[in-house]
Design an enzyme around this catalytic site. Structure first.
Site, PDB file in Angstrom:
ATOM      1  N   SER A   1      39.842  42.748  43.625  1.00  0.00           N
ATOM      2  CA  SER A   1      39.380  44.114  43.972  1.00  0.00           C
ATOM      3  C   SER A   1      38.562  44.394  44.177  1.00  0.00           C
ATOM      4  CB  SER A   1      39.857  45.330  42.479  1.00  0.00           C
ATOM      5  OG  SER A   1      41.481  45.150  42.380  1.00  0.00           O
TER       6      SER A   1
ATOM      7  N   TYR B   1      47.864  42.416  50.946  1.00  0.00           N
ATOM      8  CA  TYR B   1      47.155  42.377  49.806  1.00  0.00           C
ATOM      9  C   TYR B   1      46.998  41.311  48.732  1.00  0.00           C
ATOM     10  CZ  TYR B   1      45.882  45.618  45.021  1.00  0.00           C
ATOM     11  OH  TYR B   1      45.282  45.868  44.146  1.00  0.00           O
TER      12      TYR B   1
ATOM     13  N   LYS C   1      38.564  45.073  47.705  1.00  0.00           N
ATOM     14  CA  LYS C   1      38.374  46.719  48.748  1.00  0.00           C
ATOM     15  C   LYS C   1      37.499  47.064  49.277  1.00  0.00           C
ATOM     16  CE  LYS C   1      42.323  47.141  44.974  1.00  0.00           C
ATOM     17  NZ  LYS C   1      42.716  47.836  43.997  1.00  0.00           N
TER      18      LYS C   1
ATOM     19  N   TYR D   1      37.227  52.638  39.169  1.00  0.00           N
ATOM     20  CA  TYR D   1      38.292  52.768  38.161  1.00  0.00           C
ATOM     21  C   TYR D   1      38.018  53.782  37.277  1.00  0.00           C
ATOM     22  CZ  TYR D   1      40.513  48.771  39.926  1.00  0.00           C
ATOM     23  OH  TYR D   1      40.804  47.517  40.884  1.00  0.00           O
TER      24      TYR D   1
ATOM     25  N   VAL E   1      39.121  42.058  38.255  1.00  0.00           N
ATOM     26  CA  VAL E   1      39.956  41.998  37.542  1.00  0.00           C
ATOM     27  C   VAL E   1      39.811  40.846  37.409  1.00  0.00           C
ATOM     28  CG1 VAL E   1      41.530  44.059  36.908  1.00  0.00           C
ATOM     29  CG2 VAL E   1      41.911  41.674  38.085  1.00  0.00           C
TER      30      VAL E   1
HETATM   31  N1  GLU Z   1      45.058  42.441  42.573  1.00  0.00           N
HETATM   32  C1  GLU Z   1      44.954  43.152  40.921  1.00  0.00           C
HETATM   33  C2  GLU Z   1      45.981  43.716  41.689  1.00  0.00           C
HETATM   34  O1  GLU Z   1      46.179  44.256  42.316  1.00  0.00           O
HETATM   35  C3  GLU Z   1      43.355  43.359  41.549  1.00  0.00           C
HETATM   36  C4  GLU Z   1      43.150  44.657  40.837  1.00  0.00           C
HETATM   37  C5  GLU Z   1      41.670  44.325  40.147  1.00  0.00           C
HETATM   38  O2  GLU Z   1      41.132  43.376  40.737  1.00  0.00           O
HETATM   39  O3  GLU Z   1      40.879  45.692  39.484  1.00  0.00           O
HETATM   40  O4  GLU Z   1      46.397  44.247  40.040  1.00  0.00           O
END
Ligand code: GLU
Length: 313
Positions: free
Chosen positions: A68, A195, A71, A247, A265
């Site tokens: 993530s 994505y 992003k 988050y 993650v």
């Molecule tokens: N590719 C992971 C997902 O969509 C990213 C989640 C993350 O890094 O927090 O679940």
């Protein structure tokens, strides 16, 4: 705050030494099967200051799955493509919910709370996909990462992307749900494929800290002298990282660390000290909110030792 430059190399060295010794490492993500193979003992910390001096320790040249953290960069790219029109498709408020929650999306009629929860990042990816074949969009994102880090070796880990493609049912649900509200324009498969691939970009902490320098320096990368975004846009992306970058652990991260940051993650956290430094940390074990456990503790120590919290010493 002290006006003297702290001795970053020794601070980073001490933090890395302390973190390598700790037993409480958190739990490596397993819901993307390929991520479960990562060695939980890995640890890296890199700080690049305003002059470009690098303080680095641990496994700082080992690539990991940025997940993530990508992003932040897809948000930058999408804003460059459509400007503030992006905010018709995604909000700017913290979610207070887990990263892959679907409940809030129903209440808010398919418009995700912010660009960093999964639904929001999928909507941002959809903006990048529009007018392109998925392959071109993936190429565009990868080229952007290579440009930012000034490093043409950065690559996508296909095994991680395929692993998530096979098992990312929750993201498929989120994307289909948004599609039903018209928030996703492209075929769901196309957008999700892109994505999953940008989440599977592999970078070392050194590459990540280099790529993110523009956010620490008003939108301009001091290494290349090139302006990536306007100072105003850099400030706003930083605000989103602070409020939404972890988050439902974002409040806790602001409280303890006090720096804009984005977690993934894969166990990475990218953080910036505005005007001072670009920072990347990697420790694969996660806490219950899905953020790097030792990564957060390392950044908390770094912020305390340097006095860099944006909220004061
Ligand atoms: N590719 C992971 C997902 O969509 C990213 C989640 C993350 O890094 O927090 O679940």
């Amino acid at each position: 705050m002290s006006s003297q430059t702290p001795d970053l190399k020794s601070i980073v060295g001490e933090i890395v030494g302390d973190m390598k010794k700790r037993g409480d490492k958190g739990k490596v993500a397993t819901y993307i099967p390929e991520l479960a193979n990562v060695d939980p003992d890995m640890f890296a910390l890199v700080v690049i200051d305003a002059k470009g001096d690098v303080a680095a320790g641990g496994d700082f040249e080992t690539p990991f799955s940025i997940q993530s953290i990508s992003k932040v960069f897809t948000l930058t790219l999408a804003l460059g493509m459509v400007g503030d029109r992006l905010w018709r498709r995604v909000g700017r408020e913290p979610s207070g919910n887990p990263f892959n929650s679907i409940v809030q999306l129903e209440r808010e009629r398919g418009v995700p709370r912010n660009p960093f929860i999964n639904a929001g990042a999928i909507a941002v990816t959809d903006v990048i996909v529009s007018g392109h074949q998925p392959r071109e969009a993936i190429g565009e994102i990868l080229r952007f990462m290579r440009f930012l880090a000034d490093d043409h070796t950065i690559a996508i880990d296909r095994a991680v992307a395929d692993s998530e493609k096979r098992t990312g049912f929750r993201n498929v649900a989120l994307a289909n749900y948004m599609k039903s509200f018209g928030v996703i324009e492209n075929p769901v498969d196309f957008t999700l494929g892109v994505y999953f691939h940008h989440c599977a970009i592999s970078m070392s902490c050194l590459q990540l800290a280099r790529a993110g320098r523009y956010l620490a320096h008003s939108g301009r990368n001091p290494a290349t002298g090139l302006s990536v975004v306007s100072p105003e846009r850099a400030r706003r992306i930083n605000a989103l990282m602070l409020t939404c970058g972890h988050y439902d652990g974002s409040g806790e991260f602001a409280y303890r660390v006090g720096l804009p940051g984005k977690s993934g993650v894969g166990g990475g956290i990218f953080a910036i000290a505005p005007g001072k430094a670009s920072i990347a940390v990697w420790a694969p074990g996660l806490d219950s909110a899905g953020n790097s456990h030792l990564g957060r503790i390392a950044l908390e120590t770094l912020a305390r030792r340097t006095g860099w919290s944006i909220f004061g010493v």
